[in-house]
Design an enzyme around this catalytic site. Structure first.
Site, mmCIF file in Angstrom:
data_model
loop_
_atom_site.group_PDB
_atom_site.id
_atom_site.type_symbol
_atom_site.label_atom_id
_atom_site.label_comp_id
_atom_site.label_asym_id
_atom_site.label_seq_id
_atom_site.Cartn_x
_atom_site.Cartn_y
_atom_site.Cartn_z
ATOM 1 N N ARG A 46 50.712 12.161 61.666
ATOM 2 C CA ARG A 46 49.356 12.332 62.862
ATOM 3 C C ARG A 46 49.736 11.822 63.970
ATOM 4 O O ARG A 46 49.304 12.280 65.016
ATOM 5 C CB ARG A 46 47.939 11.766 62.241
ATOM 6 C CG ARG A 46 46.568 12.256 63.315
ATOM 7 C CD ARG A 46 45.579 12.242 62.624
ATOM 8 N NE ARG A 46 45.081 11.107 61.825
ATOM 9 C CZ ARG A 46 44.692 10.191 62.130
ATOM 10 N NH1 ARG A 46 44.438 9.947 63.603
ATOM 11 N NH2 ARG A 46 44.310 8.927 61.528
ATOM 12 N N TYR A 98 38.198 34.760 75.672
ATOM 13 C CA TYR A 98 38.129 34.834 74.123
ATOM 14 C C TYR A 98 36.916 34.085 73.562
ATOM 15 O O TYR A 98 36.634 33.515 73.910
ATOM 16 C CB TYR A 98 39.471 34.093 73.845
ATOM 17 C CG TYR A 98 39.370 33.967 72.149
ATOM 18 C CD1 TYR A 98 39.371 34.918 71.202
ATOM 19 C CD2 TYR A 98 39.403 32.536 71.474
ATOM 20 C CE1 TYR A 98 39.407 34.620 69.950
ATOM 21 C CE2 TYR A 98 39.151 32.542 70.381
ATOM 22 C CZ TYR A 98 38.989 33.780 69.365
ATOM 23 O OH TYR A 98 39.140 33.374 67.997
ATOM 24 N N ASP A 170 44.909 30.011 79.658
ATOM 25 C CA ASP A 170 45.354 30.652 78.287
ATOM 26 C C ASP A 170 46.368 31.480 78.551
ATOM 27 O O ASP A 170 46.127 32.582 79.459
ATOM 28 C CB ASP A 170 44.064 31.114 77.651
ATOM 29 C CG ASP A 170 44.075 31.319 76.216
ATOM 30 O OD1 ASP A 170 45.305 31.746 76.162
ATOM 31 O OD2 ASP A 170 43.473 31.436 75.510
ATOM 32 N N LYS A 195 49.776 33.819 67.839
ATOM 33 C CA LYS A 195 49.980 35.179 68.180
ATOM 34 C C LYS A 195 51.443 35.193 68.460
ATOM 35 O O LYS A 195 52.297 35.205 67.605
ATOM 36 C CB LYS A 195 48.858 35.535 69.340
ATOM 37 C CG LYS A 195 47.725 34.861 69.402
ATOM 38 C CD LYS A 195 46.825 35.851 68.051
ATOM 39 C CE LYS A 195 45.530 35.393 67.588
ATOM 40 N NZ LYS A 195 44.637 33.995 67.932
HETATM 41 C C1 LIG Z 1 43.436 34.723 74.277
HETATM 42 C C2 LIG Z 1 43.107 33.513 73.038
HETATM 43 N N1 LIG Z 1 43.108 32.259 73.035
HETATM 44 C C3 LIG Z 1 42.860 31.382 72.141
HETATM 45 C C4 LIG Z 1 42.662 32.247 70.661
HETATM 46 C C5 LIG Z 1 42.242 31.110 69.745
HETATM 47 O O1 LIG Z 1 43.502 30.944 68.911
HETATM 48 P P1 LIG Z 1 43.373 30.449 67.180
HETATM 49 O O2 LIG Z 1 43.033 31.784 66.345
HETATM 50 O O3 LIG Z 1 45.006 30.094 66.975
HETATM 51 O O4 LIG Z 1 42.692 29.339 67.206
HETATM 52 C C6 LIG Z 1 42.845 33.479 70.550
HETATM 53 C C7 LIG Z 1 42.536 33.991 69.244
HETATM 54 O O5 LIG Z 1 42.509 35.090 68.945
HETATM 55 C C8 LIG Z 1 42.998 34.100 71.723
HETATM 56 O O6 LIG Z 1 43.188 35.619 71.525
#
Ligand SMILES: Cc1ncc(COP(=O)(O)O)c(C=O)c1O
Length: 384
Positions: A46, A98, A170, A195
């Protein structure tokens, strides 16, 4: 170094002890301290693990960042980042982001007196006008999920700097291959590595990068305290996925542009949202800050029934929550990525019951088009 080479050679890819051509999975929760009580680099996973550190170095190199920090998911990265805020702080964010990030603010951070204002992400002046005396952060996602709206990163970062605010971006949709946001002025860049970075729909992970040492310390501390470290297997899979990032992105985004253009000509489709299209309202802005329209597009059908038919009939894309895999993924934001938002907030963000999101994979584009066409133009439609 060209990015195609960078994905393989801009970070330690070879195990320094053995010469193994991939960083091994150091599948261990703890490390023997043979020179106790002297300090040693790794003590407990960790607090640090060589495989996780390998992934952190890789993403930092790709984003041209000094520091990379890996997390158990994209949401864990976002949570650790928003937790650099204190109780009483305010943040400004685009209304088109998101759904999980919304949920984090509405259902959790709100309880700790962190307040927020969401704005039309396309207008830098809206960001400026939303600043209050206690505003500490701008949070943006461009192109946004799922409507692919575009924020002028440089202008918004400039406004943030003038007002001594942090900017967090993001970068999940574009990846560092197509858009480098630290260079555009952001303080922290986040990815859902689940992703495109991972790229194979087989891991859940998040990363954050920064050039700011103080922020790096805070993020590491949050990662450690919350315990939101990735698994060793996931970190290793991410390292493997990154090696093919550019070839995957090239093929997937090429498919996305072709499909976006063809969907525009379909009688069943009301609108296509893809910044790679010249008639996308933010096309020029997008290409001032990114190298490509990316591999994700969304489109609106005329009726909900058509949406259901499409999902039932389609054979190649998998119907699933998520994006960024080598296989095409068809999603329904209304009940999937944005289901955690209220109906009002979803509609306010433009997420309607007729909106479909397509994350293009690396399949043959003619096969994809043929499949989408048959799903859109099948018998059921003709009957209507
Ligand atoms: C643009 C974006 N940011 C953050 C996330 C969150 O990611 P995670 O599902 O890996 O927690 C997603 C999930 O679809 C996303 O599309």
């Amino acid at each position: 170094m060209n990015f195609d080479t960078k994905v393989l050679h801009s970070y330690p890819m070879i195990d320094s002890d053995t010469g193994a051509a991939s960083i091994p999975k150091y599948q261990s929760s703890t490390f023997h301290q043979k020179n106790f009580p002297d300090n040693q680099k790794y003590t407990y996973t960790r607090f640090g693990n060589p495989t996780v550190e390998g992934a952190e170095k890789a993403i930092a190199a790709l984003e041209d960042a000094k520091y990379g920090i890996a997390f158990s998911s994209g949401m864990a990265a976002i949570t650790a980042t928003l937790l650099v805020l204190n109780s009483g702080d305010h943040l400004v964010l685009g209304k088109n982001i998101y759904g999980g990030t919304f949920q984090l603010l509405i259902e959790l951070l709100n309880r700790f007196d962190v307040t927020y204002t969401y704005v039309d992400e396309r207008n830098p002046s809206d960001w400026e006008e939303a600043i209050r005396s206690n505003t500490k952060m701008f949070y943006l996602e461009t192109p946004s999920n799922p409507l692919l709206t575009v924020t002028n990163i440089q202008d918004v970062c400039r406004i943030a700097k003038m007002n001594k605010l942090l900017t967090v971006c993001d970068n999940t949709f574009m990846t560092p291959y197509y858009q480098q946001r630290l260079a555009l002025g952001a303080d922290i860049v986040i990815h859902s590595a689940t992703k495109f970075l991972g790229g194979h729909s087989d891991l859940v992970m998040g990363v954050a990068v920064t050039n700011n040492e103080e922020l790096k310390e805070k993020l590491y501390k949050n990662q450690k305290i919350i315990g939101s470290i990735p698994g060793i297997e996931e970190a290793w899979l991410l390292l493997r996925g990154i090696k093919t990032l550019t070839v995957r992105m090239k093929q997937a985004s090429c498919n996305a542009l072709i499909l976006a253009k063809r969907l525009q000509t379909s009688d069943n489709v009301l609108a296509v949202h893809y910044p790679g299209l010249e008639n996308h309202p933010d096309h020029l802005q997008h290409f001032q800050q990114a190298a490509n329209g990316g591999a994700v597009l969304s489109f609106e059908l005329k009726t909900e029934e058509q949406v259901h038919q499409l999902f039932k009939r389609v054979k190649i894309p998998i119907v699933a929550v998520s994006l960024g895999g080598v296989e095409s993924i068809l999603s329904y934001p209304w009940t999937m990525s944005h289901a955690c938002m209220s109906e009002f907030d979803r509609l306010n963000a433009g997420v309607t019951t007729k909106l479909v999101r397509l994350s293009c994979g690396i399949e043959d584009v003619e096969d994809l088009w043929e499949d989408i066409q048959q799903a859109l133009e099948g018998e059921e439609y003709e009957k209507n």
